[in-house]
Enzyme design. Structure first.
Site, mmCIF file in Angstrom:
data_model
loop_
_atom_site.group_PDB
_atom_site.id
_atom_site.type_symbol
_atom_site.label_atom_id
_atom_site.label_comp_id
_atom_site.label_asym_id
_atom_site.label_seq_id
_atom_site.Cartn_x
_atom_site.Cartn_y
_atom_site.Cartn_z
ATOM 1 N N HIS A 23 0.868 -1.190 0.000
ATOM 2 C CA HIS A 23 0.000 0.000 0.000
ATOM 3 C C HIS A 23 0.899 1.233 0.000
ATOM 4 C CE1 HIS A 23 -4.022 1.882 1.258
ATOM 5 N NE2 HIS A 23 -3.175 2.888 1.101
ATOM 6 N N HIS A 25 1.413 4.918 -2.350
ATOM 7 C CA HIS A 25 0.935 5.800 -3.412
ATOM 8 C C HIS A 25 2.103 6.481 -4.112
ATOM 9 C CE1 HIS A 25 -3.422 5.793 -2.334
ATOM 10 N NE2 HIS A 25 -2.942 5.453 -1.152
ATOM 11 N N ASP A 27 2.095 9.189 -5.962
ATOM 12 C CA ASP A 27 2.079 10.654 -5.820
ATOM 13 C C ASP A 27 2.297 11.114 -4.389
ATOM 14 O OD1 ASP A 27 -0.350 9.370 -5.501
ATOM 15 O OD2 ASP A 27 -1.566 11.029 -6.214
ATOM 16 N N GLY A 181 -8.979 8.343 -2.174
ATOM 17 C CA GLY A 181 -9.567 9.681 -2.036
ATOM 18 C C GLY A 181 -10.365 9.838 -0.762
ATOM 19 N N HIS A 208 -9.650 1.385 -0.147
ATOM 20 C CA HIS A 208 -9.490 2.156 1.084
ATOM 21 C C HIS A 208 -10.826 2.143 1.830
ATOM 22 C CE1 HIS A 208 -6.024 3.724 -1.093
ATOM 23 N NE2 HIS A 208 -5.640 4.402 -0.026
ATOM 24 N N GLU A 211 -11.083 4.012 7.286
ATOM 25 C CA GLU A 211 -10.054 4.969 7.696
ATOM 26 C C GLU A 211 -10.735 6.237 8.216
ATOM 27 O OE1 GLU A 211 -6.097 7.195 5.809
ATOM 28 O OE2 GLU A 211 -7.661 6.449 4.487
ATOM 29 N N ASP A 289 2.066 3.652 2.984
ATOM 30 C CA ASP A 289 1.036 4.548 2.456
ATOM 31 C C ASP A 289 1.672 5.603 1.559
ATOM 32 O OD1 ASP A 289 -1.518 5.431 1.914
ATOM 33 O OD2 ASP A 289 -1.790 6.484 3.814
#
Length: 370
Positions: A23, A25, A27, A181, A208, A211, A289
């Site tokens: 997991h 990202h 970006d 998102g 996701h 959370e 993450d």
């Protein structure tokens, strides 16, 4: 009388262990210096023009209070991630950084629709990232695949377009589909058509959930959208029935402890549910993450689980094995990884005193992390 202090495992020993990052990202994991350099090259307006100023402006590694606030840092990174050259470089550097701490297998997620501001076609975006990851595999030996993302707070039609891309690149480096998102007020069921398409094409699904919203979000991810893994899942503990369903069906949880602290999904690291999940037998994995935004590594996350949550070194090794078991890889490839990694992990003694004797280190476990 003061209680006897237990000796703990130093970070640098955890860095030696073979690991996964399932997991992470793209970006949220660029190097800060690279963002500055690309900003200058492409004449992009950034909130600061030096490393320290940019670090402060993006609140890297800070508790920002909510997921929505946390996601604001991506407004900065995305400004420089709009060319094939930038995407190739950032993908390569992410894999290179992971390889330096002995991550053997990584699944990098991102949403191609967020990288088209300068006219890149969606296919250009996917191929540039794959090129960067393959180059890093050749140079550093780390295997990486891609998970494409729909975005909760963007239209379901856009998620369907990302799902179509995942179908087109299945078997060519894309191994899964995700929904990322802002979670609150943006239910996964609105994106059901995208998940139906990827499942019809036998593509892996991770979502996701749990959370910034409760266990209902996790139930929806699994029962409505068909998730095979759950990203974060902090609030699963609020519904025992759902928790045991996830456990009984061996649905892995992609835990990201420091990120969860930053977004206020947990009050402090000591109260993170990861240890509860592990003790109950859930398939728990530990991940970054966002290496930049959270200012972390997989090794640091495991070290924090050890020092802040009280997981033993044997627990850490079991979690690492769970990472390889949970990878979106063909069964026989996964078996090969598990045999090799299990043998490597067995060489590290579970007893801390014996471990430290076998692997003397230059830093102590309680040294401040840089």
């Amino acid at each position: 009388m003061p209680t006897e202090r237990k000796e703990t495992v130093p970070l640098e020993i955890i860095e030696k262990l073979p690991k996964t990052d399932l997991h992470v990202h793209l970006d949220g994991s660029a190097r800060l210096a690279t963002i500055l350099e690309l900003g200058q090259r492409y004449k992009v307006d950034l909130p600061a023009h030096d490393l320290e100023g940019l670090r402060k402006a993006m609140h890297l590694g800070e508790n920002v209070g909510s997921l929505v606030e946390y996601l604001k840092a991506f407004d900065v990174t995305l400004r420089v991630m709009q060319t094939a050259e930038a995407l190739r470089r950032i993908a390569y550097e992410l894999a290179e950084d992971a390889a330096h701490e002995n991550v053997r297998y990584m699944e990098v997620r991102y949403s191609p629709m967020l990288h088209t501001r300068r006219g890149l076609r969606l296919t250009n975006v996917v191929e540039a990232v794959l090129e960067g990851l393959r180059a890093a595999q050749d140079a550093c030996g780390i295997e990486s695949n891609v998970i494409l993302c729909g975005i909760r707070n963007v239209s379901p039609e856009s998620s369907l377009e990302m799902a179509q891309l995942a179908v087109a690149y299945k078997g060519r480096g894309v191994v899964g589909f995700d929904l990322a998102g802002a979670e609150y007020d943006h239910p996964a069921k609105h994106h059901k058509a995208a998940f139906q398409l990827v499942r019809d094409n036998n593509i892996n699904v991770t979502i996701h959930a749990g959370e910034a919203y409760g266990p209902e979000s996790i139930a929806q991810a699994i029962h409505v959208c068909g998730a095979h893994r759950i990203g974060h899942g902090c609030r699963l503990r609020e519904n025992g029935d759902m928790l045991h369903y996830v456990n009984d069906h061996r649905i892995p949880i992609e835990c990201c402890p420091s990120s969860n602290l930053q977004t206020n999904a947990v009050r402090d690291l000591a109260s993170h549910p990861l240890k509860l999940y592990k003790d109950l037998g859930l398939r728990v994995t530990v991940n970054t993450d966002n290496r930049l935004v959270t200012d972390t590594t997989v090794s640091k996350e495991l070290w924090l689980c050890h020092t802040q949550l009280g997981l033993t070194f044997a627990d850490l090794k079991q979690i690492i094995v769970s990472g390889f078991k949970s990878a979106f890889l063909p069964f026989h490839v996964k078996q090969q990884y598990l045999r090799k990694v299990s043998d490597e992990l067995a060489a590290f003694p579970d007893d801390v005193a014996e471990l430290l004797s076998a692997y003397p280190t230059t830093k102590r476990a309680d040294a401040t992390l840089a």
